[in-house]
Design an enzyme around this catalytic site. Structure first.
Site, PDB file in Angstrom:
ATOM      1  N   GLU A   1       0.847  -1.197   0.000  1.00  0.00           N
ATOM      2  CA  GLU A   1       0.000   0.000   0.000  1.00  0.00           C
ATOM      3  C   GLU A   1       0.881   1.245   0.000  1.00  0.00           C
ATOM      4  O   GLU A   1       0.614   2.202   0.723  1.00  0.00           O
ATOM      5  CB  GLU A   1      -0.946   0.022   1.210  1.00  0.00           C
ATOM      6  CG  GLU A   1      -1.853  -1.192   1.270  1.00  0.00           C
ATOM      7  CD  GLU A   1      -3.044  -0.979   2.201  1.00  0.00           C
ATOM      8  OE1 GLU A   1      -4.175  -1.162   1.736  1.00  0.00           O
ATOM      9  OE2 GLU A   1      -2.835  -0.611   3.373  1.00  0.00           O
TER      10      GLU A   1
ATOM     11  N   CYS B   1     -10.984   2.448   5.863  1.00  0.00           N
ATOM     12  CA  CYS B   1     -10.352   3.720   6.218  1.00  0.00           C
ATOM     13  C   CYS B   1     -10.739   4.853   5.284  1.00  0.00           C
ATOM     14  O   CYS B   1     -10.848   6.004   5.707  1.00  0.00           O
ATOM     15  CB  CYS B   1      -8.826   3.541   6.208  1.00  0.00           C
ATOM     16  SG  CYS B   1      -8.192   2.681   4.766  1.00  0.00           S
TER      17      CYS B   1
END
Lengths: 637, 637
Positions: free
Chosen positions: B305, B400
């Site tokens: 990520e 998120c």
């Protein structure tokens, strides 16, 4: 294979380097990395701890297989003795009941046959069997074969329809058991191969049932690769998503897929099971029409070491594992045997001369695990993942590829010819001679000479004591246009059926056939569904795919554009990369005002400069200084 | 932020949809997915098991922060009550000593503060603190603030120079503690923020020491991401490879990096620590000059990520997480505050209007987690990884991004203006009004009107009771050429320093400033070191990066070539995608003979057909039917 002698100018030196350099180098690595010591420790003849990974035994077996093929063509008492020494250590490590897997024996004796998903016991057994059959055929000795038979019988006593279920997370045992059946005539090995294939694709998966039965969190953690989301157990990674006969797409780990398809083809060959052939035909369509690199390599992603989706063929991050190319050769050879269709030989040739051969350096002592089709010259090594690199490496902690190269090269003879009752088939154009015995007992020698892959002129001469009627089938590669054939100097015009032309006649000693396969360098384009190759072209000449390497070119190869239709030339350069035919032609070099330390800027229109490019065969890249490399080059419009 | 009122035609509707749709939608998801129930179960007021992942509490906190910002601008008794209801549940779950992390409380009470590398306790604490400060500022209430202070004090009692060491695997606590310091005036929170930053980069890493102390194999398995090779413990994933002041390259997980740099900038601002500023300046150079998409987004790889290496910016597999774009906005805002340098506002604007805004649909109820810059229209979803998709999704198991969007939009007012003792700085051109009090007590209102980002004409009018001398600094974006400014109708020619022009005068009520930032569509090219953008151009107009989407174009956009120098036009289309200015121009469409079921074939030279292309702003893509999309388009040569 025993009847074929390879004396090809292209391949023989590679096979000789494999014999004199690669086998020696790899043996040293087996010693250094504790792979052989693991057997001694398991036998109790040496003190120490198991070293390495749970599949390390297989590297030793593959080295023996490689060395045996080498021995078959080239007697070598020292190598013969060295092999026997290793076999003795293996035999000493084998348990009384036949079990043999040093990782489990030394580290996890309570995990025996408990984690088929991960621990590669059956995979290693398969490589042991392959090595044993090769060693027996090469030397006539039975010492390794006895160990393999004992282990195979132990496996057969545990797994089977009326015994326990389960199959290997990594396929290999299936094709090995068919080899053992062929070598021993014991049909139960063939049945067991079929059993292991039939275990795949159950609902729930045999691996999921195994997982559910594991008790501890650390046992369960070894199944992580299969767990997708909270309630999905996905075993497509090891081609366990569907029963093998229902599979339509090549998925998951590429080497596992190739070994499985090879095993399916072997079982189909022995049992005439058309449902297996149908599945294999579908799978072959899927891979060759949607999931294969132009080099004949497969498996774009490093994340599953395998397949992603149709038309996803990235060049810079191409994984294209060397072992997967070996797998393509193994599978396509079996498809060719099964069907006689030349397109399987085409793919075999494509993988062999390009994706596979790029896996080993000209010097024979460094190897690619992953084979990119584009290299930006930036060091792409990731700490702890030295197998993904733009430079070949001497060895890897997962060392499947080097011994796979080492066993493929000396067994090349196996792939050159096929025989049917009244015919000899020439599959690959490799200078060699072959002796066959026809149905009816007539003995024929065929001598093939050529300068392949640099030149498409092939000469064949038959030798025999008395005239014999049979067909000679010559493969006409898919890339060849306007092939010409002459028999004893006279033009012939046989039909091409299934990729082979057939010359049926009563042959006499000294008869010759000359086949001319015109080799012109040409440009290829990829289906526009492949996003990574859009607007790009690749170069091919005969069976070879070419690449631009920085060392040969006058400007940044990323800034070179190749016209789609200008003249391409080619010539042989004897001193370049052990002798290669290069392809040259006009290109345009983009010249843009210098970049300072910017990342983006308003685009500047520039006039490209005409230059000349030089391309080398892809297999030969990364044998000089580090630099950029590209198989697919932007086309000028 | 309380002094800014946004009434912008572009942003106000997005903020309103965020208020009326996104907040409601996300609250429903918090309920449905058990995220709020986890607090009730921890409090003992509900039966059940913890649901979801170890960071799920943070989504609830971020929702409260988002709802609080919304409440500040738009009183809403129902929302106010709903927030209090959630706060009550949070308070009930808090332990007596202040500890609060429902995952640990319910599933692993023995793992409290034992696995800082993974379990996100300090990360969630940070989001609790941010929510509490926002809620307190919006409502004046102290209920959530009291919970946060109690937890922060508990953390402070455990961690610190004379107490235990350690820091969070996922940064967030650092910037939150500075917020808490600013809100409460309690300097020890600032010290604790500095302590957590200083813990990073030790040898051996605090995470490695933690790992070595873990007893069971399953505990150790949670550290797998850090283990590279047999003896390498690599914590660059969470920016722990070097002490923060020695870092020079942006590495690892992008969101963690952005939150850490934001915390460093906050601490630097409060402590005037130049060594932190120097490190941040180096890191900012690295990301903006070598590792940032043209959209202002960052983090190319889904595998960490985050960041890979210089100039590696793939388009199709661009991860460019929405949260990382939020992080870029947070960090660049702090760099702007720290330095007054307009280039940070440039990057903030670039991320805000492009990479960030693409993260949410026009309807406000679907979101991108990963944001590709190229979409082949193939469904790229991977089972169990629904966050990587070419279509926005309503929610994610790791959720998120949606609440990060929801908290950024209503806090937009914060970023528009800055104030220094005798000056007001206009950072972003968003129609709004702001009230400030100058050093010396003079009160000034500034009213900004514009039709940005479609038009570069900005009108500013000052309002005040009596004339005031101060400077008005107007940001001149990096993309703007030949800006013009008029004061009360008269052309002015102030110097541009650090990206701002300064108008210093004695201002009178009703004085006006007109700024003209010519907006011409233009083509960008990427540094040729970026392999993925070679031979391609992108379109930009003002702050907006454009893309070709299939729906607007006459042929396969993969087959369209854009000339580098033909005329580009633009016009506003009120009915398209809630109203956007499109960019149009000439293109060439490649026409190639149809492909049957082939993967490669000899290249065919074709004559492209002239067509017209239409590009839309990147942020608006994927709001219609599925289809291809490309930011970088091949240039015709």
């Amino acid at each position: 294979m025993a009847n074929v002698r390879v004396d090809d100018k292209f391949w023989a030196p590679r096979i000789e380097i494999n014999r004199t350099r690669s086998l020696e180098h790899q043996y040293e690595e087996l010693i250094k990395t504790g792979r052989i010591a693991n057997f001694e420790i398991a036998a109790g003849t040496r003190k120490g701890q198991f070293q390495g990974r749970y599949y390390n035994d297989s590297d030793v077996y593959k080295w023996i297989e490689a060395a045996s093929y080498s021995l078959a063509a080239h007697p070598d008492a020292k190598l013969d003795a060295r092999i026997d020494e290793v076999i003795n250590k293996i035999g000493a490590a084998q348990q009384k009941d036949g079990y043999l897997h040093t990782f489990i024996q030394l580290l996890h004796p309570d995990e025996k046959w408990a984690n088929l998903a991960r621990y590669h016991e059956l995979y290693c057994a398969g490589h042991l069997i392959e090595a044993a059959v090769a060693h027996h055929e090469a030397t006539g000795k039975r010492n390794l074969l006895a160990i393999a038979v004992k282990f195979a019988d132990h496996i057969d006593s545990i797994f089977g329809p009326s015994r326990r279920d389960g199959t290997s997370g990594h396929q290999e045992i299936e094709l090995a058991l068919v080899k053992l059946y062929r070598s021993t005539g014991e049909r139960h090995y063939l049945h067991l191969a079929g059993f292991f294939l039939d275990q795949r694709g159950q609902k729930p998966s045999s691996f999921e049932r195994e997982y559910r039965s594991r008790k501890t969190e650390s046992q369960r953690a070894t199944y992580q690769r299969f767990i997708k989301g909270s309630n999905i157990f996905d075993t497509s990674y090891c081609q366990d998503h569907l029963p093998v006969r229902q599979q339509t797409e090549v998925v998951g780990h590429a080497v596992r897929a190739m070994y499985m398809y090879s095993g399916m083809a072997d079982v189909a060959y022995e049992t005439s099971d058309q449902s297996l052939v149908d599945a294999l035909t579908r799978l072959h369509h899927n891979v060759t029409l949607k999931r294969m690199y132009v080099t004949g390599g497969i498996g774009p992603s490093r994340h599953n070491e395998g397949f992603t989706r149709d038309y996803d063929l990235p060049n810079d991050t191409a994984y294209q594992e060397t072992c997967a190319s070996v797998g393509m050769i193994l599978w396509n050879y079996r498809m060719l045997k099964l069907t006689g269709d030349g397109r399987y030989a085409d793919v075999l040739e494509q993988s062999l001369y390009n994706a596979f051969l790029a896996g080993v350096s000209l010097s024979g002592d460094t190897f690619f695990y992953a084979n990119p089709l584009y290299c930006s010259a930036v060091d792409t090594r990731i700490q702890g993942e030295e197998h993904i690199s733009n430079r070949r490496q001497g060895w890897f902690s997962t060392a499947c590829c080097p011994p796979n190269v080492a066993r493929l090269l000396p067994s090349l003879g196996k792939y050159l010819y096929s025989q049917s009752p009244k015919a000899l088939w020439v599959n690959l154009y490799v200078a060699s001679s072959v002796n066959i015995e026809l149905d009816g007992g007539g003995k024929v020698t065929l001598r093939q000479t050529n300068n392949y892959p640099w030149d498409g002129h092939i000469r064949l001469e038959v030798g025999m004591a008395s005239p014999q009627e049979f067909s000679l089938h010559l493969r006409i590669p898919g890339w060849a246009r306007n092939p010409q054939v002459r028999v004893n100097g006279n033009q012939a015009a046989p039909e091409i059926i299934g990729g082979y032309l057939e010359l049926n006649r009563r042959w006499q000693n000294g008869n010759t056939v000359e086949l001319a396969l015109p080799m012109e360098a040409e440009r290829l384009e990829a289906n526009p569904e492949v996003p990574q190759d859009l607007g790009k072209i690749a170069l091919r000449r005969g069976p070879l795919v070419y690449c631009l390497e920085q060392a040969d070119n006058p400007g940044d190869i990323d800034q070179m554009l190749l016209p789609v239709s200008s003249r391409l030339e080619s010539h042989f350069e004897p001193d370049l990369l052990n002798g290669v035919t290069v392809v040259t032609g006009r290109a345009m070099l983009l010249k843009s005002p210098s970049w300072n330390d910017q990342l983006y800027r308003p685009a500047v229109a520039t006039t490209p400069e005409p230059v000349k490019f030089r391309a080398i065969p892809y297999y030969a890249w990364a044998n000089r200084q580090e630099g950029k490399m590209a198989v697919w080059v932007t086309a000028s419009k």
